[in-house]
Design an enzyme around this catalytic site. Structure first.
Site, PDB file in Angstrom:
ATOM      1  N   THR A  11       0.817  -1.212   0.000  1.00 58.52           N
ATOM      2  CA  THR A  11       0.000   0.000   0.000  1.00 58.52           C
ATOM      3  C   THR A  11       0.853   1.266   0.000  1.00 58.52           C
ATOM      4  O   THR A  11       1.975   1.259   0.518  1.00 58.52           O
ATOM      5  CB  THR A  11      -0.903   0.002   1.259  1.00 58.52           C
ATOM      6  OG1 THR A  11      -1.421   1.309   1.489  1.00 58.52           O
ATOM      7  CG2 THR A  11      -0.147  -0.412   2.511  1.00 58.52           C
ATOM      8  N   ASP A  12       0.274   2.357  -0.512  1.00 58.66           N
ATOM      9  CA  ASP A  12       0.967   3.655  -0.461  1.00 58.66           C
ATOM     10  C   ASP A  12       1.089   4.178   0.966  1.00 58.66           C
ATOM     11  O   ASP A  12       1.824   5.125   1.225  1.00 58.66           O
ATOM     12  CB  ASP A  12       0.263   4.686  -1.358  1.00 58.66           C
ATOM     13  CG  ASP A  12      -1.154   5.046  -0.923  1.00 58.66           C
ATOM     14  OD1 ASP A  12      -1.685   4.411   0.012  1.00 58.66           O
ATOM     15  OD2 ASP A  12      -1.743   5.972  -1.529  1.00 58.66           O
ATOM     16  N   GLU A  13       0.344   3.556   1.907  1.00 53.82           N
ATOM     17  CA  GLU A  13       0.383   4.051   3.290  1.00 53.82           C
ATOM     18  C   GLU A  13       1.756   3.885   3.921  1.00 53.82           C
ATOM     19  O   GLU A  13       2.074   4.528   4.918  1.00 53.82           O
ATOM     20  CB  GLU A  13      -0.676   3.343   4.145  1.00 53.82           C
ATOM     21  CG  GLU A  13      -2.047   3.598   3.599  1.00 53.82           C
ATOM     22  CD  GLU A  13      -3.173   3.294   4.549  1.00 53.82           C
ATOM     23  OE1 GLU A  13      -2.966   3.290   5.772  1.00 53.82           O
ATOM     24  OE2 GLU A  13      -4.285   3.060   4.041  1.00 53.82           O
ATOM     25  N   TYR A  45      -1.401  -0.679  11.258  1.00 55.62           N
ATOM     26  CA  TYR A  45      -1.608  -1.294   9.936  1.00 55.62           C
ATOM     27  C   TYR A  45      -0.468  -0.940   8.987  1.00 55.62           C
ATOM     28  O   TYR A  45       0.161  -1.825   8.394  1.00 55.62           O
ATOM     29  CB  TYR A  45      -2.955  -0.837   9.343  1.00 55.62           C
ATOM     30  CG  TYR A  45      -3.071  -1.155   7.860  1.00 55.62           C
ATOM     31  CD1 TYR A  45      -3.181  -2.472   7.423  1.00 55.62           C
ATOM     32  CD2 TYR A  45      -3.024  -0.135   6.897  1.00 55.62           C
ATOM     33  CE1 TYR A  45      -3.254  -2.763   6.063  1.00 55.62           C
ATOM     34  CE2 TYR A  45      -3.101  -0.429   5.542  1.00 55.62           C
ATOM     35  CZ  TYR A  45      -3.217  -1.743   5.131  1.00 55.62           C
ATOM     36  OH  TYR A  45      -3.278  -2.046   3.790  1.00 55.62           O
ATOM     37  N   LYS A  77       2.471  -3.335   7.253  1.00 55.09           N
ATOM     38  CA  LYS A  77       2.685  -3.480   5.802  1.00 55.09           C
ATOM     39  C   LYS A  77       4.126  -3.077   5.463  1.00 55.09           C
ATOM     40  O   LYS A  77       4.783  -3.734   4.647  1.00 55.09           O
ATOM     41  CB  LYS A  77       1.692  -2.623   5.002  1.00 55.09           C
ATOM     42  CG  LYS A  77       0.239  -3.048   5.125  1.00 55.09           C
ATOM     43  CD  LYS A  77      -0.061  -4.457   4.633  1.00 55.09           C
ATOM     44  CE  LYS A  77      -0.003  -4.594   3.140  1.00 55.09           C
ATOM     45  NZ  LYS A  77      -0.489  -5.936   2.700  1.00 55.09           N
TER      46      LYS A  77
HETATM   47  P1  NAD Z   1      -9.888  -7.314   2.794  1.00 53.78           P
HETATM   48  O1  NAD Z   1      -9.838  -6.991   4.253  1.00 53.78           O
HETATM   49  O2  NAD Z   1     -11.133  -7.005   2.033  1.00 53.78           O
HETATM   50  O3  NAD Z   1      -9.587  -8.876   2.562  1.00 53.78           O
HETATM   51  C1  NAD Z   1      -8.557  -9.533   3.232  1.00 53.78           C
HETATM   52  C2  NAD Z   1      -8.708 -11.031   2.947  1.00 53.78           C
HETATM   53  O4  NAD Z   1      -7.628 -11.715   3.598  1.00 53.78           O
HETATM   54  C3  NAD Z   1     -10.012 -11.625   3.508  1.00 53.78           C
HETATM   55  O5  NAD Z   1     -10.583 -12.487   2.559  1.00 53.78           O
HETATM   56  C4  NAD Z   1      -9.551 -12.388   4.749  1.00 53.78           C
HETATM   57  O6  NAD Z   1     -10.379 -13.487   5.045  1.00 53.78           O
HETATM   58  C5  NAD Z   1      -8.150 -12.814   4.329  1.00 53.78           C
HETATM   59  N1  NAD Z   1      -7.272 -13.051   5.487  1.00 53.78           N
HETATM   60  C6  NAD Z   1      -7.079 -12.235   6.561  1.00 53.78           C
HETATM   61  N2  NAD Z   1      -6.216 -12.810   7.418  1.00 53.78           N
HETATM   62  C7  NAD Z   1      -5.840 -13.991   6.868  1.00 53.78           C
HETATM   63  C8  NAD Z   1      -4.959 -15.038   7.282  1.00 53.78           C
HETATM   64  N3  NAD Z   1      -4.286 -14.965   8.444  1.00 53.78           N
HETATM   65  N4  NAD Z   1      -4.805 -16.106   6.463  1.00 53.78           N
HETATM   66  C9  NAD Z   1      -5.488 -16.196   5.287  1.00 53.78           C
HETATM   67  N5  NAD Z   1      -6.342 -15.246   4.859  1.00 53.78           N
HETATM   68  C10 NAD Z   1      -6.510 -14.154   5.642  1.00 53.78           C
HETATM   69  O7  NAD Z   1      -8.618  -6.581   2.172  1.00 53.78           O
HETATM   70  P2  NAD Z   1      -8.467  -5.821   0.774  1.00 53.78           P
HETATM   71  O8  NAD Z   1      -8.954  -4.428   0.923  1.00 53.78           O
HETATM   72  O9  NAD Z   1      -8.980  -6.689  -0.285  1.00 53.78           O
HETATM   73  O10 NAD Z   1      -6.870  -5.736   0.674  1.00 53.78           O
HETATM   74  C11 NAD Z   1      -6.119  -6.786   0.076  1.00 53.78           C
HETATM   75  C12 NAD Z   1      -4.651  -6.422   0.112  1.00 53.78           C
HETATM   76  O11 NAD Z   1      -4.439  -5.196  -0.581  1.00 53.78           O
HETATM   77  C13 NAD Z   1      -4.089  -6.208   1.519  1.00 53.78           C
HETATM   78  O12 NAD Z   1      -2.794  -6.755   1.558  1.00 53.78           O
HETATM   79  C14 NAD Z   1      -4.030  -4.705   1.672  1.00 53.78           C
HETATM   80  O13 NAD Z   1      -3.010  -4.316   2.555  1.00 53.78           O
HETATM   81  C15 NAD Z   1      -3.735  -4.277   0.252  1.00 53.78           C
HETATM   82  N6  NAD Z   1      -4.203  -2.936  -0.132  1.00 53.78           N
HETATM   83  C16 NAD Z   1      -5.499  -2.565   0.101  1.00 53.78           C
HETATM   84  C17 NAD Z   1      -5.938  -1.304  -0.301  1.00 53.78           C
HETATM   85  C18 NAD Z   1      -7.371  -0.873  -0.070  1.00 53.78           C
HETATM   86  O14 NAD Z   1      -7.699   0.284  -0.367  1.00 53.78           O
HETATM   87  N7  NAD Z   1      -8.269  -1.736   0.365  1.00 53.78           N
HETATM   88  C19 NAD Z   1      -5.051  -0.419  -0.924  1.00 53.78           C
HETATM   89  C20 NAD Z   1      -3.731  -0.839  -1.146  1.00 53.78           C
HETATM   90  C21 NAD Z   1      -3.326  -2.100  -0.752  1.00 53.78           C
HETATM   91  P1  TYD Z   2     -10.067   4.302   4.929  1.00 55.35           P
HETATM   92  O1  TYD Z   2     -11.079   3.915   3.911  1.00 55.35           O
HETATM   93  O2  TYD Z   2     -10.142   3.690   6.280  1.00 55.35           O
HETATM   94  O3  TYD Z   2      -8.652   4.076   4.259  1.00 55.35           O
HETATM   95  P2  TYD Z   2      -7.170   4.540   4.779  1.00 55.35           P
HETATM   96  O4  TYD Z   2      -7.233   4.960   6.200  1.00 55.35           O
HETATM   97  O5  TYD Z   2      -6.446   3.270   4.607  1.00 55.35           O
HETATM   98  O6  TYD Z   2      -6.757   5.634   3.852  1.00 55.35           O
HETATM   99  O7  TYD Z   2     -10.146   5.877   5.116  1.00 55.35           O
HETATM  100  C1  TYD Z   2      -9.958   6.753   4.026  1.00 55.35           C
HETATM  101  C2  TYD Z   2     -10.014   8.161   4.560  1.00 55.35           C
HETATM  102  O8  TYD Z   2     -11.332   8.431   5.073  1.00 55.35           O
HETATM  103  C3  TYD Z   2      -9.065   8.389   5.731  1.00 55.35           C
HETATM  104  O9  TYD Z   2      -8.547   9.714   5.654  1.00 55.35           O
HETATM  105  C4  TYD Z   2      -9.958   8.259   6.953  1.00 55.35           C
HETATM  106  C5  TYD Z   2     -11.279   8.779   6.456  1.00 55.35           C
HETATM  107  N1  TYD Z   2     -12.484   8.188   7.112  1.00 55.35           N
HETATM  108  C6  TYD Z   2     -13.456   9.022   7.694  1.00 55.35           C
HETATM  109  O10 TYD Z   2     -13.348  10.263   7.656  1.00 55.35           O
HETATM  110  N2  TYD Z   2     -14.543   8.436   8.275  1.00 55.35           N
HETATM  111  C7  TYD Z   2     -14.693   7.087   8.326  1.00 55.35           C
HETATM  112  O11 TYD Z   2     -15.708   6.617   8.914  1.00 55.35           O
HETATM  113  C8  TYD Z   2     -13.705   6.257   7.717  1.00 55.35           C
HETATM  114  C9  TYD Z   2     -13.836   4.757   7.741  1.00 55.35           C
HETATM  115  C10 TYD Z   2     -12.618   6.850   7.107  1.00 55.35           C
END
Ligand code: NAD
Ligand code: TYD
Length: 343
Positions: free
Chosen positions: A124-126, A149, A153
């Protein structure tokens, strides 16, 4: 080509599995623990494919991972499984560190011993932390993590890289910006605001809502991960941004406009501790090496996403029927509502 996808029942992982089954001839084994975020309903469209199978299990379970690799002999691993939510990581860091750091280590070590040909670690960019405008992070930008988190990562990225440097394992790391789209668990900003708006419930904006995120449509992200799987160079890091930076409050206002709900549903609430103010990244490297680019314009993707949530109220009701209510109360119950003049 056989790909082991971890976390393929989650939001992005399931979109990636649907992409592999729908648009390639690859075979897919999906290893997922089915936590609160894993949902087999996300995989209905592929579950009957003879190129797809799911194994329910934990990436931290050495014996399971080792025997799975020995049995399935995948050519590549694409590693999505994670505890993926910042707010949950603040409330309960332990499972986040366990899955994201120790789980990634377990997979890397098992993959090394099994001689896996390619390993894509999805990050992630975070990990770059908060950037002052007009700064953009390239892949060389230092890690500067703020939440449990993002620290988990960042830690797993460093571990993944060490397996390339030390063991010459063909590891690639992707760092994407904030994703949105169908099937996203309604704890993240966009699906939470859409589902609350559709039910005429308050929209809890943290602090002044001027935090900036770069929004990437989930299918664009998945195409980028596939480009890295197919064409990425071993040991490299690739940023994937949506090229659309917006303050949260603007995203929320767009959601209200598109759902036809009034702006007085917005409720400014106590800010998230350690809240990163702005993420921004350059995806130039992946674009020039593979031709990938984010194709979905934000307004188009947002409209499509809102339509999906409207049409899938049963999905939303189902994912919220478990521990969601307890989480919602824990995260939002204690937050004060901020008066307009104090935000
Ligand atoms: P999500 O929370 O929707 O899904 C996570 C999945 O991983 C679920 O299906 C869960 O059951 C599985 N999981 C969790 N712990 C596990 C374990 N110990 N063993 C096996 N499976 C397990 O997450 P997402 O939003 O789809 O993110 C997927 C990946 O992308 C993550 O690595 C996250 O850090 C990365 N990512 C997410 C975003 C975003 O905006 N959501 C952005 C950049 C990167
Ligand atoms: P989020 O979707 O949790 O992603 P991330 O923290 O990984 O960027 O949040 C996106 C942005 O929205 C972040 O600045 C936090 C803000 N946010 C709120 O203002 N209210 C909320 O209820 C949530 C979940 C996020």
């Amino acid at each position: 080509m056989k790909v082991l996808v971890t976390g393929g029942a989650g939001f992005i992982g399931s979109a990636f599995v649907r992409l592999l089954i729908g648009e390639t001839s690859y075979r897919v084994v999906n290893l997922d623990k089915l936590t609160y975020a894993g949902n087999l309903e996300n995989l209905r469209s592929v579950e009957s494919s003879d190129r797809y199978r799911i194994v329910e299990g934990d990436i931290c379970d050495w014996h399971l991972v080792e025997s799975l690799l020995a049995r399935e002999k995948p050519d590549a691993i694409v590693h999505f499984a994670a505890e993926s939510h910042v707010d949950r990581s603040i409330l309960s860091p332990e499972p986040v560190i366990r899955t994201n750091v120790f789980g990634t280590f377990t997979l890397l070590e098992a993959a090394r011993r099994a001689g896996i040909g390619r390993f894509v670690h999805v990050s992630t960019d975070e990990v770059y932390g908060s950037l002052e405008p007009p700064q953009q992070a390239t892949e060389e930008y230092p890690l500067n993590t703020s939440s449990p988190y993002s620290a988990s990562k960042g830690g797993s990225d460093l571990l993944a890289r060490s397996y390339f440097v030390t063991y010459q394992m063909p590891v690639m790391i992707t760092r994407a910006s904030n994703n949105y789209g169908p099937f996203q668990f309604p704890e993240k900003l966009i699906p939470l605001m859409i589902s609350n708006a559709l039910e005429n419930r308050p929209l809890p904006v943290y602090g002044d809502g001027m935090q900036v995120r770069d929004w990437l449509y989930v299918d664009d992200h998945c195409r980028g991960v596939l480009a890295v799987l197919n064409q990425g160079r071993a040991g490299e890091i690739y940023n994937l941004g949506g090229n659309r930076s917006l303050p949260n409050i603007e995203v929320v206002r767009k959601i209200l406009a598109l759902t036809g709900r009034p702006e007085d549903l917005i409720q400014h609430v106590t800010d998230r501790p350690g809240h990163d103010r702005r993420y921004s990244l350059s995806s130039q490297k992946l674009m020039s090496e593979t031709g990938w680019r984010p194709e979905t314009e934000f307004e188009t993707g947002l409209r499509r996403t809102i339509e999906w949530y409207r049409a899938n109220a049963a999905w939303v009701a189902h994912v919220r029927s478990g521990e969601y209510r307890a989480y919602y109360e824990r995260n939002y119950g204690g937050r004060a509502t901020l008066r307009q003049e104090s935000v």
